[in-house]
Structures are given as structure tokens and as C-alpha cells.
Design an enzyme around this catalytic site. Structure first.
Site, PDB file in Angstrom:
ATOM      1  N   ASP A 195      39.615  36.369  28.873  1.00  0.00           N
ATOM      2  CA  ASP A 195      38.571  36.925  28.485  1.00  0.00           C
ATOM      3  C   ASP A 195      38.166  36.607  27.102  1.00  0.00           C
ATOM      4  O   ASP A 195      38.980  36.585  26.219  1.00  0.00           O
ATOM      5  CB  ASP A 195      38.454  38.449  28.668  1.00  0.00           C
ATOM      6  CG  ASP A 195      38.263  38.761  30.422  1.00  0.00           C
ATOM      7  OD1 ASP A 195      37.397  37.911  30.959  1.00  0.00           O
ATOM      8  OD2 ASP A 195      38.902  39.594  30.582  1.00  0.00           O
ATOM      9  N   PHE A 233      35.330  49.147  35.629  1.00  0.00           N
ATOM     10  CA  PHE A 233      36.030  48.040  35.478  1.00  0.00           C
ATOM     11  C   PHE A 233      35.206  47.059  36.472  1.00  0.00           C
ATOM     12  O   PHE A 233      35.203  45.617  36.075  1.00  0.00           O
ATOM     13  CB  PHE A 233      37.471  47.882  36.471  1.00  0.00           C
ATOM     14  CG  PHE A 233      38.462  46.761  35.965  1.00  0.00           C
ATOM     15  CD1 PHE A 233      38.648  46.794  34.659  1.00  0.00           C
ATOM     16  CD2 PHE A 233      39.024  46.285  37.030  1.00  0.00           C
ATOM     17  CE1 PHE A 233      39.612  45.670  34.298  1.00  0.00           C
ATOM     18  CE2 PHE A 233      40.001  45.225  36.592  1.00  0.00           C
ATOM     19  CZ  PHE A 233      40.017  45.078  35.342  1.00  0.00           C
ATOM     20  N   HIS A 267      46.970  38.761  48.259  1.00  0.00           N
ATOM     21  CA  HIS A 267      47.520  38.986  46.781  1.00  0.00           C
ATOM     22  C   HIS A 267      47.176  40.332  46.541  1.00  0.00           C
ATOM     23  O   HIS A 267      45.953  40.892  46.535  1.00  0.00           O
ATOM     24  CB  HIS A 267      46.949  38.095  45.872  1.00  0.00           C
ATOM     25  CG  HIS A 267      47.446  38.545  44.346  1.00  0.00           C
ATOM     26  ND1 HIS A 267      48.846  37.724  44.202  1.00  0.00           N
ATOM     27  CD2 HIS A 267      46.913  38.834  43.464  1.00  0.00           C
ATOM     28  CE1 HIS A 267      48.844  37.909  42.858  1.00  0.00           C
ATOM     29  NE2 HIS A 267      48.133  38.606  42.334  1.00  0.00           N
ATOM     30  N   SER A 283      51.584  38.628  47.969  1.00  0.00           N
ATOM     31  CA  SER A 283      51.918  38.507  46.653  1.00  0.00           C
ATOM     32  C   SER A 283      51.632  39.689  46.024  1.00  0.00           C
ATOM     33  O   SER A 283      50.704  40.350  46.369  1.00  0.00           O
ATOM     34  CB  SER A 283      51.855  37.171  46.158  1.00  0.00           C
ATOM     35  OG  SER A 283      50.201  37.148  46.150  1.00  0.00           O
ATOM     36  N   GLU A 337      50.840  41.640  42.056  1.00  0.00           N
ATOM     37  CA  GLU A 337      50.894  41.427  40.726  1.00  0.00           C
ATOM     38  C   GLU A 337      51.019  42.788  39.934  1.00  0.00           C
ATOM     39  O   GLU A 337      50.657  43.564  40.334  1.00  0.00           O
ATOM     40  CB  GLU A 337      49.040  40.908  40.534  1.00  0.00           C
ATOM     41  CG  GLU A 337      48.963  40.642  39.111  1.00  0.00           C
ATOM     42  CD  GLU A 337      47.552  40.317  38.967  1.00  0.00           C
ATOM     43  OE1 GLU A 337      47.031  39.500  39.686  1.00  0.00           O
ATOM     44  OE2 GLU A 337      46.810  40.673  38.241  1.00  0.00           O
TER      45      GLU A 337
END
Ligand code: FAD
Length: 287
Positions: A110, A213, A263, A16, A18
């Protein structure tokens, strides 16, 4: 041996992808090029993230609708609950359902800096969605523990709560330490979580951005990885090859450990995810 076991898996792997809503028309062009290329790999679903700032919800919704119309793929919007009332969430859910959307990635979102305890957690959103309609629901999982969690055990119990509330799979935060994923998967089994724990794969091309990140998200960047990207700050092309190679190594090991669903955090780019999928035997239909 790793490559041999991979070739035996051809046809059994599900992927999959994103994406996130583009902010400029240039980014939008890139997004559609990526979607067109990756849709040829017949992913199980594609998802579009949802940002908590105003206006983003509509953009997530319209991209989801366009992907569905253009590709016929299962398109799953992400939905967060910290920034909406329960009534708003119910309206969004019903609207998605009426537009043929059957899969939602349910998240808390968040917390804004300095905010107190949230009114809702992702498990509450899963329950609300299930009350509304019979959605297929994915939730987030954290092999290296969510930064706010009291403990790894509390975080695991939270994942179980989300699955028990009606989610059918968990997609993990990205990671680079494959062992941490495998240990986490074992702990899920021990905790009675039967849902698929789908590894979230982030093909890295911008290592500096990744370091920022990773710190924010409590993801460990192993020293071997810093070493691999050393000296490549001004060499985007080589970075991309190195990043793809790292991800290919990861998915090979995960395959050997029985993982069949992956994913990809594409960051709206097709190239690296496409190449990694190719090595997994996920390829466009011939003819
Ligand atoms: P939760 O499962 O609610 O957990 C949040 C924290 O609260 C955890 O530390 C948990 O242990 C703790 N907790 C849960 N319940 C309780 C309780 N009852 N009491 C005390 N503590 C509790 N963000 C976006 O804004 N948009 C997106 O589209 C998006 N997509 C994502 C996709 C994936 C696959 C992943 C892994 C993350 C995504 N995120 C997104 C980020 C996510 O919103 C943040 O990580 C957020 O901080 C937590 O969301 P969650 O759904 O995991 O929350």
C-alpha cells in the site's frame, strides 16, 4: 444438494493459510498454536504477510524459516516492492532461495498517504523475481477492483501483466459476494488469464473491524451480512459461529462452481478456518 456435491469432492480440495508476524509474545503463542493445528490439514502452502515498516521484513523471514523447520510445509513469504530498491529486492530474493524458499507472494504494497506514482508495481516485482531465480510466484487479484485502479478493465489487464511476467496463481482479496468472484473469474478467462484464481476466504468474527477494513479495500459488505451480525456486538462467541456459517456457505457454493483451491486469511487463529476446512473434507490424516 450443496452438501452432497461437497462430499463427492473429498480429497480434491487444496487449502492454504495466511498468517501475519505477531507483535507481542502472547500473539506469538497464539500464532504457533494455530500453525500447529492447521498444519495437520496438510495445506498446499502457508504464507506470512510483510508489512512495510522497518523490522518487519526480518520478522517475516524468521517466521517463514521457523514454519519450514517446524512443520516441513511449503512456506511462502509475502514481499512488497514499494519500500525497497531493486538491489535490495534482488538480495532478499537470493537470500530466500538460498534458504530453500521457492514460493513468494509478490505484491506492490500500500502506498503511504500523499505519495505520488510508485517506481514499481507488482508486475515489475514478479519480473525481477523471475530474473533472479525460478520461484513459484503468487500475486494479488481484486474481484471487486483495487481501490486505485482506473477501471475494472485496467485492473484486469494489470493482473494479466503479472501472470504474463511469470506468476503462477492469483489469490483474491477477500469478498462476501460470491457472484462478484464468479463474474471476475469469467472475465479472467475471457482476458486470456489461465492461472488459477484462488479465492481468499476471510472468516469474520469481528464485524466492526471488518467494516472498517472493507471500506479501505473497496470490498462490499452485503446488507444481509450486517443483518446477520446485528445485535452481536457484545457476543463474541455467537459472532464466531455466525461468521463460520457464512464462510461455510460461501465455500460450498464455490465448490459447486468448480473451485478446488482456497486461501484462508486466518488472522493467526485456527478455529474458524479449521472448522470450514473440515466441512470441505480437508481433515488430518487418520492413524
Ligand atoms: P499492483 O498489482 O501493482 O496494483 C496496484 C494498483 O496499481 C492497482 O490499482 C493496479 O490496477 C494499478 N496498476 C498496476 N500497474 C499499473 C501501471 N503500470 N500504471 C498504472 N496503474 C497500475 N500488503 C502488504 O503490505 N503486505 C502484505 O503481505 C500483503 N499481502 C497481500 C496478500 C493478498 C492476497 C492481497 C490481495 C493483498 C495483500 N496486500 C499486502 C495488499 C496489497 O499490497 C495492496 O492491495 C496494494 O495496494 C496493491 O498491491 P498489488 O500487488 O495488488 O499491486
Amino acid at each position: 444438494a450443496l452438501n452432497q456435491s461437497l462430499s463427492e469432492l473429498h480429497g480434491q480440495i487444496n487449502v492454504s493459510f495466511e498468517f501475519f508476524p505477531p507483535r507481542t509474545s502472547e500473539m506469538e503463542t497464539t500464532l504457533w498454536q494455530s500453525i500447529d493445528r492447521l498444519s495437520g490439514l496438510k495445506p498446499k502452502f502457508v504464507s506470512v504477510t510483510y508489512g512495510a515498516n522497518s523490522g518487519e521484513r526480518d520478522r517475516t523471514h524468521s517466521i517463514i524459516k521457523d514454519i519450514k523447520e517446524r512443520t516441513g510445509l511449503e512456506a511462502a513469504p509475502h514481499l512488497t516492492c514499494i519500500d525497497a530498491t531493486k538491489d535490495e529486492l534482488r538480495t532478499i530474493a537470493r537470500d530466500y532461495w538460498e534458504n530453500g524458499i521457492r514460493h513468494i507472494v509478490a505484491l506492490r504494497g500500500d502506498l503511504p498517504a500523499g505519495s505520488g506514482k510508485p517506481d514499481m508495481y507488482a508486475s515489475d516485482l514478479v519480473a525481477l523475481l523471475r530474473e533472479e531465480r525460478d520461484f513459484d510466484i503468487s500475486v494479488a487479484a481484486y474481484p471487486e477492483v483495487h481501490p486505485e485502479a482506473k477501471s475494472a478493465q485496467a485492473d484486469l489487464i494489470n493482473l494479466k501483466r503479472k501472470i504474463d511476467a511469470g506468476a503462477s496463481r492469483a489469490i483474491t482479496q477477500f469478498f462476501f459476494d460470491v457472484e462478484s468472484y464468479l463474474r471476475f473469474r469469467d472475465r479472467c478467462v475471457t482476458a486470456g488469464i489461465e492461472a488459477e484464481i484462488v479465492p481468499g476466504i476471510l472468516p469474520v468474527s469481528n464485524f466492526k473491524q471488518l467494516q472498517r477494513f472493507a471500506t479501505m479495500t473497496n470490498v462490499r459488505v452485503p446488507s444481509w451480512m450486517s443483518n446477520m451480525f446485528e445485535g452481536l456486538d457484545d457476543d463474541a462467541e455467537t459472532r464466531k459461529m455466525v461468521g463460520a456459517n457464512i464462510a461455510m456457505d460461501m465455500v460450498k457454493i464455490l465448490c459447486r462452481e468448480g473451485v478446488k483451491d482456497f486461501h484462508f486469511y486466518t488472522l493467526n487463529r485456527a478455529e474458524m478456518s479449521y472448522a470450514i476446512c473440515h466441512t470441505l473434507g480437508v481433515r488430518p490424516a487418520q492413524g
